[in-house]
Design an enzyme around this catalytic site. Structure first.
Site, mmCIF file in Angstrom:
data_model
loop_
_atom_site.group_PDB
_atom_site.id
_atom_site.type_symbol
_atom_site.label_atom_id
_atom_site.label_comp_id
_atom_site.label_asym_id
_atom_site.label_seq_id
_atom_site.Cartn_x
_atom_site.Cartn_y
_atom_site.Cartn_z
ATOM 1 N N ASP A 77 0.864 -1.189 0.000
ATOM 2 C CA ASP A 77 0.000 0.000 0.000
ATOM 3 C C ASP A 77 0.897 1.234 0.000
ATOM 4 O O ASP A 77 2.058 1.170 0.392
ATOM 5 C CB ASP A 77 -0.948 0.006 1.211
ATOM 6 C CG ASP A 77 -0.214 0.047 2.541
ATOM 7 O OD1 ASP A 77 0.779 -0.695 2.693
ATOM 8 O OD2 ASP A 77 -0.608 0.830 3.429
ATOM 9 N N GLU A 141 -0.014 -1.093 5.772
ATOM 10 C CA GLU A 141 1.080 -0.666 6.656
ATOM 11 C C GLU A 141 1.037 0.827 6.927
ATOM 12 O O GLU A 141 1.251 1.283 8.045
ATOM 13 C CB GLU A 141 2.434 -1.032 6.020
ATOM 14 C CG GLU A 141 3.635 -0.852 6.947
ATOM 15 C CD GLU A 141 4.270 0.528 6.931
ATOM 16 O OE1 GLU A 141 5.134 0.804 7.762
ATOM 17 O OE2 GLU A 141 3.880 1.364 6.097
HETATM 18 ZN ZN LIG Z 1 6.837 1.597 4.303
#
Ligand SMILES: [Zn+2]
Length: 437
Positions: A77, A141
């Site tokens: 992401d 994340e």
């Molecule tokens: Zn990262």
């Protein structure tokens, strides 16, 4: 090979996997498109490895002869680009002038793709690992990892996975980020600071702004913010930061003499360190007021003012001790609420064989660099895996300049083809070495 690697990363960049704290604001189709891309691009992995999905995050299990395993983390992401001045399309995946340009090339699609390439390549060579290899690829994340890393870590715990060491993104080979460095430093993150958000709220009585009291909630909040900025927590030398500066000292010219004695000379040395935001972050808990909200009409006295304080907590302190600190600084009148609670991480020991092995891998790929311990001020998925191993290393196999570091989460993020080659080479070697012993 370089051509293939660059093309893979370019294709990955073109799928805009923007994560959001609110999952409903993410485009599920885009994430699925990325997963389909991986499956199509890495057919051997999808044929030979077990693939488990946790939302849009994926865990690969490459079974070896042994139960004991190795875990490598990455995420696909990315953060938004709004308000940034890019000189190329952030999701164009342009390859030019020896670079792949675009959002995620350094953080962290580069690692994600090169890791896939390394595994696919080893599978094509019919490589069989002794140990079991786990690859955990997060899809959230950048927004905390609750849907990905947290679930995958819980699953690994539940199945009793015996993880020896963990490798995640983090430090890199820095060529000029440390002023005065005479050699490139490979920064191996042993710990990360706690990233916690506090919400401050002040309330007032409201009313018409034509007959105002001398101060209102916004003005009072401004004074509190000023207090926060003018009263940073005390400087402190932690063992990780001491080890880092001591390891760098022999290659730091004249200032190395001071840094080599940092423990004894900390009262003096710290005066230099706090002068730059980068080194300041190594020696204290930091506060940054990142959001402010108050008032909703030009002619109404605000009944409420709010501010968000992002704190990065140094090892040895805690969310609670920082809360106490804020309370003492700001007084009783303000409401303080913890809206994100992240304690500082544990510290990976570095006088170990595990650190030594990683050092050898880094030197094998990057040649004459000085491998040094490092404290990360940013947060990564690694902290969610702390229950699985005490040997957690945060290192991205990439050579970075100051300019590269500044481009992360910002404009014109790009990775050189040379770096792509090195990253691929590193992951392949690391997987081979680590899976054998
Ligand atoms: Zn990262």
């Amino acid at each position: 090979m370089t051509q293939r690697l660059a093309e893979s990363l370019s294709l990955a960049v073109q799928i805009p996997t923007l994560s959001h704290a609110d999952p409903d604001k993410e485009d599920r189709k885009v994430f699925q498109e990325f997963l389909d891309f991986l499956e199509e691009r890495y057919p051997k992995m999808y044929e030979k490895l077990e693939v488990k999905r946790f939302g849009d995050s994926i865990l690969y299990i490459w079974r070896g002869k042994k139960e004991e395993g190795e875990l490598i983390l990455a995420h696909y992401d990315v953060v938004p680009h709004e308000g940034q001045e890019w000189s190329a399309d952030p999701f164009g995946g342009e390859i030019s002038d020896g670079y792949v340009i675009g959002r995620g090339t350094l953080d962290d699609k580069g690692n994600c793709i090169l890791l896939h390439e390394a595994v696919e390549s080893l599978l094509r060579e019919k490589f069989k690992p002794e140990k079991t290899i786990y690859l955990a690829i997060g899809a959230d994340e950048e927004v905390g990892g609750r849907r990905g890393a947290v679930q995958m870590a819980a699953y690994l715990k539940e199945i009793g996975a015996q993880i020896h060491t963990i490798l995640d993104e983090g430090g890199a080979v820095s060529v000029d980020a440390i002023k005065g460095g005479e050699k490139p430093f490979a920064l191996i993150g042993l710990a990360e600071k706690g990233a916690t958000n506090f919400k401050l709220t002040l309330r007032g009585s409201g009313g018409h702004s034509s007959m105002p009291p001398p101060s209102n909630a916004i003005g009072r909040m401004a004074k509190l913010i000023q207090k926060i900025e003018e009263n940073p927590p005390k400087v402190r030398l932690t063992p990780t930061v001491q080890a880092m500066f001591e390891a760098m000292a022999p290659f730091m010219g004249s200032q190395g003499k001071l840094l080599g004695k940092i423990r004894k000379l900390f009262p003096i040395v710290s005066k230099f360190l706090v002068a730059s935001p980068t080194t300041n972050a190594f020696v204290r808990t930091t506060f940054c007021v990142t959001m402010i909200d108050g008032g909703n009409a030009p002619n109404v006295i605000p009944a409420k003012a709010e501010a968000i304080v992002n704190a990065r907590i140094l090892q040895g302190e805690s969310v609670e001790s920082v809360m106490t600190y804020l309370r003492k600084q700001l007084g009783e009148e303000v409401e303080i609420e913890v809206i994100l609670h992240e304690e500082p991480s544990r510290v990976t020991p570095h006088d170990t064989q595990e650190f030594q092995l990683l050092k050898e891998s880094v030197e094998y790929t990057f040649g004459d660099v000085e491998v040094v311990p490092y404290l990360m001020s940013g947060a990564s998925d690694a902290r969610h895996y702390q229950a699985l191993s005490e040997h957690i290393f945060r290192f991205s196999p990439v050579v970075m300049t100051k300019e590269d570091i500044a481009s992360i989460h910002s404009a014109d993020e790009k990775i050189s083809l040379d770096n792509i080659d090195k990253g691929f080479f590193f992951f392949k070697d690391y997987l081979k070495q680590r899976s054998m012993r």
